[in-house]
Write a protein that holds these residues in place. Structure first.
Motif, short mmCIF file in Angstrom:
data_model
loop_
_atom_site.label_atom_id
_atom_site.label_comp_id
_atom_site.label_asym_id
_atom_site.label_seq_id
_atom_site.Cartn_x
_atom_site.Cartn_y
_atom_site.Cartn_z
N LEU A 105 -43.36 -15.32 20.66
CA LEU A 105 -43.63 -13.90 20.53
C LEU A 105 -44.73 -13.69 19.50
N ALA A 106 -45.50 -12.63 19.68
CA ALA A 106 -46.55 -12.28 18.72
C ALA A 106 -46.22 -10.94 18.11
N GLY A 107 -46.61 -10.77 16.85
CA GLY A 107 -46.37 -9.50 16.19
C GLY A 107 -47.08 -9.41 14.86
N THR A 108 -46.91 -8.27 14.23
CA THR A 108 -47.49 -8.01 12.91
C THR A 108 -46.36 -8.00 11.89
N VAL A 109 -46.57 -8.68 10.78
CA VAL A 109 -45.55 -8.74 9.73
C VAL A 109 -45.46 -7.37 9.06
N GLY B 242 -48.75 -7.23 7.15
CA GLY B 242 -49.94 -6.84 7.89
C GLY B 242 -50.59 -7.97 8.67
N GLN B 243 -50.21 -9.23 8.40
CA GLN B 243 -50.80 -10.35 9.13
C GLN B 243 -50.21 -10.48 10.53
N GLN B 244 -51.07 -10.95 11.45
CA GLN B 244 -50.63 -11.25 12.81
C GLN B 244 -50.05 -12.66 12.81
N VAL B 245 -48.90 -12.84 13.48
CA VAL B 245 -48.26 -14.14 13.57
C VAL B 245 -47.75 -14.36 14.99
N LEU C 278 -40.93 -8.22 11.92
CA LEU C 278 -42.14 -8.08 12.70
C LEU C 278 -42.13 -6.81 13.52
N THR C 279 -43.32 -6.30 13.78
CA THR C 279 -43.52 -5.24 14.74
C THR C 279 -44.16 -5.90 15.95
N THR C 280 -43.47 -5.86 17.09
CA THR C 280 -43.98 -6.47 18.31
C THR C 280 -44.22 -5.39 19.36
N LEU D 211 -38.58 -6.76 15.25
CA LEU D 211 -37.92 -8.05 15.43
C LEU D 211 -37.59 -8.65 14.07
N ASP D 212 -36.33 -9.05 13.90
CA ASP D 212 -35.87 -9.74 12.70
C ASP D 212 -35.97 -11.23 12.97
#
Length: 161
Positions: A49-53, A99-102, A72-74, A79-80
C-alpha cells in the motif's frame, strides 16, 4: 523363550510408537484448528500500500498493538501500520517524517474490531527498511547490522570478480 522375548519386544515397541503417533496427530489437529490471531503473519496475504505519513508514533496509544506505529493517509482512508518494537531503534532504523510518501508491504489484521497493518517492509524513497522477515518475526537492530554486513560482503565479492 526367544519367541516370547520377541513378542514382548514387539509389544513394547508398539506401546512406544502408538502414543507418539497419537500425540503428533493431536498436535497437528490443534494447530490446524487454531484460528489466525492478530499477530500471526501469512505471507500469502501480503499486499503493498502507498500513503502519506500523517503521524509517527514511537509508542502505541491505548488500544493499539504494542510498539511503534505509522499513521498513514491512503487513497482508501487512514491506516494504522504496526512497526513493532525495533523499527525506530538502533543502526539502520526506519527514518521517516510526517508528510513523506511511503510504501508499506505487509498483512492487514484486526484486533478488537479495529483494523491495522503488520508491516514487513517500509519503502521511503529508494530506501527499503526491513521491519519483519517473511515469517512475520521482527528484525532487531542487531539483525539489521548483520544483514547489512552480509550485503556489503556480497557486494565486495561481486566487485572483485
Amino acid at each position: 523363550m526367544k519367541v516370547a522375548l520377541r513378542g514382548i519386544c514387539a509389544l513394547a515397541l508398539l506401546c512406544v510408537i502408538q502414543p507418539q503417533q497419537s500425540a503428533n496427530a493431536q498436535i497437528a489437529a490443534a494447530t490446524a484448528a487454531r484460528p489466525a490471531g492478530p499477530y500471526t503473519y501469512d505471507s500469502t496475504k501480503e499486499v503493498t500500500l502507498a500513503g502519506t505519513v500523517s503521524k509517527v508514533l514511537t509508542q502505541a496509544l491505548p488500544g493499539m498493538v504494542p510498539g511503534a506505529h505509522l499513521l498513514l493517509t491512503t487513497s482508501s482512508g487512514p491506516l494504522d501500520v504496526s512497526l513493532g518494537t525495533f523499527a525506530l531503534r538502533g543502526d539502520g532504523a526506519l527514518s521517516v517524517d510526517q508528510g513523506q510518501q511511503v510504501q508499506v508491504t505487509g498483512v492487514q489484521k484486526t484486533l478488537r474490531g479495529g483494523p491495522f497493518f503488520l508491516a514487513r517492509n517500509v519503502t521511503v524513497g529508494t530506501q527499503v527498511y526491513a521491519i519483519r522477515n517473511q515469517h512475520g518475526i521482527l528484525v532487531s537492530p542487531q539483525g539489521r547490522v548483520r544483514a547489512s554486513q552480509k550485503n556489503s560482503q556480497k557486494s565486495a565479492a561481486g566487485n572483485s570478480l
